[in-house]
Design an enzyme around this catalytic site. Sequence first.
Site, PDB file in Angstrom:
ATOM      1  N   ASP A   1       0.636  -1.279  -0.045  1.00 35.26           N
ATOM      2  CA  ASP A   1       0.160  -0.395  -0.026  1.00 35.26           C
ATOM      3  C   ASP A   1       0.953   1.383   0.284  1.00 35.26           C
ATOM      4  O   ASP A   1       1.763   0.893   0.344  1.00 35.26           O
ATOM      5  CB  ASP A   1      -0.610  -0.193   1.379  1.00 35.26           C
ATOM      6  CG  ASP A   1      -2.380   0.957   1.299  1.00 35.26           C
ATOM      7  OD1 ASP A   1      -3.356   0.515   0.668  1.00 35.26           O
ATOM      8  OD2 ASP A   1      -2.261   1.805   1.571  1.00 35.26           O
TER       9      ASP A   1
ATOM     10  N   HIS B   1     -11.438  -6.775 -12.735  1.00 34.81           N
ATOM     11  CA  HIS B   1     -11.580  -5.525 -12.482  1.00 34.81           C
ATOM     12  C   HIS B   1     -13.107  -6.389 -12.262  1.00 34.81           C
ATOM     13  O   HIS B   1     -13.867  -6.504 -12.044  1.00 34.81           O
ATOM     14  CB  HIS B   1     -12.187  -4.359 -13.058  1.00 34.81           C
ATOM     15  CG  HIS B   1     -13.087  -3.431 -13.143  1.00 34.81           C
ATOM     16  ND1 HIS B   1     -12.176  -2.420 -12.072  1.00 34.81           N
ATOM     17  CD2 HIS B   1     -14.185  -3.613 -12.215  1.00 34.81           C
ATOM     18  CE1 HIS B   1     -12.808  -1.555 -11.088  1.00 34.81           C
ATOM     19  NE2 HIS B   1     -14.263  -2.062 -11.509  1.00 34.81           N
TER      20      HIS B   1
ATOM     21  N   ASN C   1     -12.696  -3.361   2.410  1.00 37.04           N
ATOM     22  CA  ASN C   1     -13.762  -2.810   2.531  1.00 37.04           C
ATOM     23  C   ASN C   1     -14.699  -2.545   1.370  1.00 37.04           C
ATOM     24  O   ASN C   1     -14.995  -2.383  -0.101  1.00 37.04           O
ATOM     25  CB  ASN C   1     -13.727  -0.507   2.259  1.00 37.04           C
ATOM     26  CG  ASN C   1     -12.619  -0.751   3.929  1.00 37.04           C
ATOM     27  OD1 ASN C   1     -12.637  -1.521   5.178  1.00 37.04           O
ATOM     28  ND2 ASN C   1     -10.587  -0.407   3.407  1.00 37.04           N
TER      29      ASN C   1
ATOM     30  N   HIS D   1     -12.178  -1.032  -6.935  1.00 36.48           N
ATOM     31  CA  HIS D   1     -11.636  -2.050  -7.814  1.00 36.48           C
ATOM     32  C   HIS D   1     -11.432  -3.316  -6.048  1.00 36.48           C
ATOM     33  O   HIS D   1     -10.264  -3.146  -5.921  1.00 36.48           O
ATOM     34  CB  HIS D   1     -10.325  -2.800  -8.157  1.00 36.48           C
ATOM     35  CG  HIS D   1      -9.961  -3.428  -9.026  1.00 36.48           C
ATOM     36  ND1 HIS D   1      -9.473  -3.496 -10.214  1.00 36.48           N
ATOM     37  CD2 HIS D   1      -9.465  -4.699  -8.715  1.00 36.48           C
ATOM     38  CE1 HIS D   1      -8.799  -4.553 -10.196  1.00 36.48           C
ATOM     39  NE2 HIS D   1      -8.426  -5.642  -9.700  1.00 36.48           N
TER      40      HIS D   1
ATOM     41  N   HIS E   1     -10.205  -5.040  -3.059  1.00 35.11           N
ATOM     42  CA  HIS E   1      -9.144  -5.412  -3.044  1.00 35.11           C
ATOM     43  C   HIS E   1      -8.905  -6.442  -1.382  1.00 35.11           C
ATOM     44  O   HIS E   1      -9.900  -5.783  -0.746  1.00 35.11           O
ATOM     45  CB  HIS E   1      -8.433  -3.981  -2.827  1.00 35.11           C
ATOM     46  CG  HIS E   1      -8.935  -3.033  -2.304  1.00 35.11           C
ATOM     47  ND1 HIS E   1      -9.210  -2.140  -2.592  1.00 35.11           N
ATOM     48  CD2 HIS E   1      -8.651  -2.273  -0.706  1.00 35.11           C
ATOM     49  CE1 HIS E   1     -10.182  -1.428  -1.929  1.00 35.11           C
ATOM     50  NE2 HIS E   1      -9.356  -1.663  -1.178  1.00 35.11           N
TER      51      HIS E   1
ATOM     52  N   HIS F   1      -6.871  -5.474   2.165  1.00 34.72           N
ATOM     53  CA  HIS F   1      -5.781  -5.603   3.245  1.00 34.72           C
ATOM     54  C   HIS F   1      -4.905  -6.509   3.631  1.00 34.72           C
ATOM     55  O   HIS F   1      -6.384  -6.999   4.789  1.00 34.72           O
ATOM     56  CB  HIS F   1      -6.288  -3.929   4.071  1.00 34.72           C
ATOM     57  CG  HIS F   1      -6.899  -2.707   3.034  1.00 34.72           C
ATOM     58  ND1 HIS F   1      -5.998  -1.436   2.911  1.00 34.72           N
ATOM     59  CD2 HIS F   1      -8.250  -2.905   2.732  1.00 34.72           C
ATOM     60  CE1 HIS F   1      -6.608  -0.744   2.349  1.00 34.72           C
ATOM     61  NE2 HIS F   1      -7.927  -1.816   2.517  1.00 34.72           N
TER      62      HIS F   1
END
Length: 118
Positions: free
Chosen positions: A35, A51, A91, A102, A104, A106
């Site tokens: 990140d 995507h 999120n 897109h 993801h 974390h």
Amino acid sequence: MNVGYYAMCIFCKIVDGEIPSRKAYEDDTILAFYDINPQAPVHILVIPKEHIESVDEINSSNSACVAHIFEVIPKIAASAGLSNGYRVISNCKDDACQTVRHLHFHILGGTRMSEKMV
Ligand code: AMP
Ligand code: ZN
């Protein structure tokens, strides 16, 4: 160009190498990179190359890459030295403050985190 490329999407551009990233892992269907604004000593994002907008858009025809992401996350975490645990967060849309549309995940670690999740 990557299958499922969405021209307005910065993570699609990272997949295609149009925007540089510090890669942590890559294979045919997923990519992990550090990140740009880390919120923990280790902060890695794992994305499908295809995507998909968010968790809300996961369905039976695109979920294989999501299963694959979760198979690979322990390997990425181990490679990053997260032997004492880590947190995985995605999120989804406005109330969760998703800023990049897109999908993801974390990976956060390298410190003792708060028990609070919101
Ligand atoms: P979220 O708020 O869950 O949508 O997370 C998006 C994340 O993408 C944030 O943590 C950003 O710091 C990160 N991010 C945005 N642009 C880049 C970039 N070019 N390279 C790496 N991470 C990025
Ligand atoms: Zn995208």
